[in-house]
Scaffold this motif. Structure first.
Motif, short mmCIF file in Angstrom:
data_model
loop_
_atom_site.label_atom_id
_atom_site.label_comp_id
_atom_site.label_asym_id
_atom_site.label_seq_id
_atom_site.Cartn_x
_atom_site.Cartn_y
_atom_site.Cartn_z
N LEU A 1 0.74 -1.08 0.12
CA LEU A 1 0.05 -0.17 0.31
C LEU A 1 0.75 1.18 -0.21
O LEU A 1 1.95 1.17 0.81
CB LEU A 1 -0.92 0.06 1.08
CG LEU A 1 -1.80 1.20 1.46
CD1 LEU A 1 -2.80 1.32 0.09
CD2 LEU A 1 -2.78 1.17 2.67
N VAL A 2 0.62 1.98 -0.96
CA VAL A 2 1.40 3.44 -1.19
C VAL A 2 0.11 4.40 -0.89
O VAL A 2 -0.53 4.52 -1.60
CB VAL A 2 2.21 3.60 -2.43
CG1 VAL A 2 2.77 4.89 -2.26
CG2 VAL A 2 3.00 2.25 -2.50
N ILE A 3 0.26 5.41 -0.26
CA ILE A 3 -0.55 6.33 0.37
C ILE A 3 -0.07 7.53 0.72
O ILE A 3 1.18 7.65 1.00
CB ILE A 3 -1.61 5.69 1.32
CG1 ILE A 3 -3.07 6.35 1.23
CG2 ILE A 3 -0.86 5.84 2.66
CD1 ILE A 3 -3.97 5.64 2.02
N GLY A 4 -0.87 8.60 0.51
CA GLY A 4 -0.46 9.91 1.03
C GLY A 4 -0.69 10.29 2.29
O GLY A 4 -1.50 9.80 3.11
N THR A 5 0.08 11.42 2.98
CA THR A 5 0.06 11.79 4.28
C THR A 5 -1.54 12.29 4.71
O THR A 5 -1.65 12.84 3.76
CB THR A 5 0.91 12.82 4.66
OG1 THR A 5 2.30 12.43 4.38
CG2 THR A 5 0.99 13.22 5.98
N GLY A 6 -2.06 11.95 5.63
CA GLY A 6 -3.14 12.36 6.20
C GLY A 6 -4.22 11.39 5.85
O GLY A 6 -5.37 11.61 6.46
N LYS A 7 -4.13 10.32 5.08
CA LYS A 7 -5.19 9.54 4.64
C LYS A 7 -5.37 8.63 5.83
O LYS A 7 -4.57 8.04 6.55
CB LYS A 7 -4.78 8.72 3.24
CG LYS A 7 -4.63 9.35 2.09
CD LYS A 7 -6.06 10.45 1.80
CE LYS A 7 -5.72 10.88 0.49
NZ LYS A 7 -6.77 11.67 -0.22
N LYS A 8 -6.59 8.17 5.79
CA LYS A 8 -7.00 7.12 6.72
C LYS A 8 -6.85 5.73 6.06
O LYS A 8 -7.36 5.62 4.96
CB LYS A 8 -8.64 7.11 7.50
CG LYS A 8 -8.84 6.23 8.26
CD LYS A 8 -10.56 6.27 8.55
CE LYS A 8 -10.99 5.00 9.53
NZ LYS A 8 -12.36 5.43 9.96
N ILE A 9 -6.39 4.76 6.71
CA ILE A 9 -6.18 3.35 6.22
C ILE A 9 -6.58 2.32 7.19
O ILE A 9 -6.22 2.50 8.44
CB ILE A 9 -4.82 3.07 5.84
CG1 ILE A 9 -3.79 3.29 6.78
CG2 ILE A 9 -4.30 4.16 4.66
CD1 ILE A 9 -2.27 2.83 6.65
N THR A 10 -6.94 1.11 6.80
CA THR A 10 -7.01 0.07 7.40
C THR A 10 -6.35 -1.24 6.91
O THR A 10 -6.68 -1.52 5.66
CB THR A 10 -8.69 -0.24 7.63
OG1 THR A 10 -9.39 0.87 8.27
CG2 THR A 10 -8.98 -1.65 8.54
N LEU A 11 -5.64 -1.89 7.38
CA LEU A 11 -4.92 -2.99 7.25
C LEU A 11 -5.65 -4.07 7.68
O LEU A 11 -6.21 -4.33 8.98
CB LEU A 11 -3.63 -3.31 7.88
CG LEU A 11 -2.64 -1.86 7.32
CD1 LEU A 11 -1.16 -2.36 7.90
CD2 LEU A 11 -2.66 -1.63 6.10
N GLU A 12 -5.87 -5.09 6.87
CA GLU A 12 -7.08 -6.29 7.19
C GLU A 12 -6.37 -7.28 7.69
O GLU A 12 -5.03 -7.93 7.00
CB GLU A 12 -7.80 -6.60 6.01
CG GLU A 12 -8.89 -5.60 5.49
CD GLU A 12 -9.80 -5.12 6.47
OE1 GLU A 12 -10.57 -4.16 6.29
OE2 GLU A 12 -10.19 -5.90 7.70
N CYS A 13 -6.67 -8.09 8.53
CA CYS A 13 -5.94 -9.65 8.98
C CYS A 13 -7.18 -10.59 9.30
O CYS A 13 -7.91 -10.14 10.11
CB CYS A 13 -5.08 -9.38 9.97
SG CYS A 13 -4.51 -10.87 10.78
N SER A 14 -7.23 -11.63 8.69
CA SER A 14 -8.30 -12.92 8.93
C SER A 14 -7.55 -14.06 9.10
O SER A 14 -6.68 -14.18 8.36
CB SER A 14 -9.21 -12.75 7.78
OG SER A 14 -9.88 -11.62 7.68
N GLN A 15 -8.18 -14.74 9.92
CA GLN A 15 -7.45 -16.28 10.04
C GLN A 15 -8.61 -17.28 10.24
O GLN A 15 -9.79 -16.78 10.70
CB GLN A 15 -6.44 -16.60 11.43
CG GLN A 15 -7.11 -15.83 12.63
CD GLN A 15 -7.82 -16.73 13.52
OE1 GLN A 15 -7.81 -18.04 13.51
NE2 GLN A 15 -8.21 -16.09 14.47
N THR A 16 -8.50 -18.19 9.71
CA THR A 16 -9.42 -19.34 9.47
C THR A 16 -9.46 -20.48 10.55
O THR A 16 -9.99 -21.58 10.46
CB THR A 16 -9.46 -19.88 8.04
OG1 THR A 16 -8.35 -20.45 7.94
CG2 THR A 16 -10.12 -18.77 7.09
N MET A 17 -8.53 -20.35 11.33
CA MET A 17 -8.33 -21.45 12.46
C MET A 17 -8.80 -21.50 13.85
O MET A 17 -8.90 -22.32 14.48
CB MET A 17 -6.59 -21.47 12.65
CG MET A 17 -5.74 -21.71 11.36
SD MET A 17 -4.06 -20.99 11.50
CE MET A 17 -4.23 -19.25 11.60
N GLY A 18 -9.63 -20.48 14.00
CA GLY A 18 -10.29 -20.26 15.13
C GLY A 18 -9.57 -19.88 16.43
O GLY A 18 -9.94 -20.17 17.45
#
Lengths: 114, 116
Positions: free
Chosen positions: B11-28
């Motif tokens: 992800l390349v983004i400009g200063t001041g932007k809001k970002i969300t990094l996603e993480c998911s696991q299927t192992m419970g």
């Protein structure tokens, strides 16, 4: 507090040669010890772990590690290195079950030359 | 084999932007973690969670926030990205219920964030 030292920042070995990566830890009780490998642009893959019992543990890809309490060490070894082993290797220590996280060393970058 | 996913990978983004990094696991897995990794440095824990509705700050101070509404999902948010946030972010999960104790952590592939 836990801490991990990997004294070798970068190691170069010839393909087919043996390998030993050093890891020293600091922890007051019996630690849980781990070795992870990270290929460029990838996450960390678990190679092996030590919780208790036999101090020589076998891992994936032909790696093994030996826990030496007297030396506070957990060195990683492989008898014959393959070109695909080139990567960054991280040693980590964790407290007993229920602890928050692992403490990692700064890593050792392995280069394999033909 | 662990199944833990992170998006985006880069992800390349400009200063001041809001970002969300996603993480998911299927192992419970109950426990999930976010680490920050800079080149030549060790991984530093910035957030962790013991389960749904549980979040804690890690050893390294971070301006990011996390949430854990579902067991399998542990997103990390930066409200206003800055160049100092440029780093690699690694998500991990573990199952402390496994026999033998200890927290064997399984890692996702990471998100490499660049803030211009």
């Amino acid at each position: 507090a836990q801490s991990v030292t990997q004294p070798d920042i970068h190691i170069t070995v010839s393909e087919g040669a043996s390998l030993e990566l050093r890891c020293n830890y600091s922890y007051g009780a019996t630690p849980y010890l781990f070795w992870y490998v990270q290929s460029p642009g990838q996450g960390l893959q678990l190679l092996l772990k030590y919780f208790s019992g036999d101090t020589l543990v076998q891992g994936i890809k032909g790696f093994e590690a030996e826990f030496k309490r007297s030396q506070s060490s957990f060195n990683l070894r492989k008898p014959s290195v393959h070109w695909s082993d080139a990567a960054e290797y991280f040693c980590a220590v964790g407290a007993v079950a229920g602890a928050n996280n692992l403490f990692f060393g700064t890593g050792t970058r392995l280069t394999v030359i033909p | 084999e662990a199944d833990i996913y992170q998006t985006p990978r880069y992800l390349v983004i400009g200063t001041g932007k809001k970002i969300t990094l996603e993480c998911s696991q299927t192992m419970g897995h109950d426990k999930m973690y976010w680490y920050q990794q800079d080149p030549g440095m060790e991984l530093h824990l910035i957030h962790y969670s013991y389960g749904v509705n549980s979040t804690e700050k890690g050893d390294l101070s971070s301006e990011s926030t996390v949430s854990r509404i579902r067991t399998e999902h542990f997103p990390l948010t930066l409200e206003s990205a800055r160049p100092s946030h440029t780093s690699q972010y690694l998500c991990a999960s573990s199952d402390a219920r496994l026999a033998g104790g200890g927290d064997t952590q399984y890692f996702g592939p990471g998100t490499r964030l660049t803030v211009l």
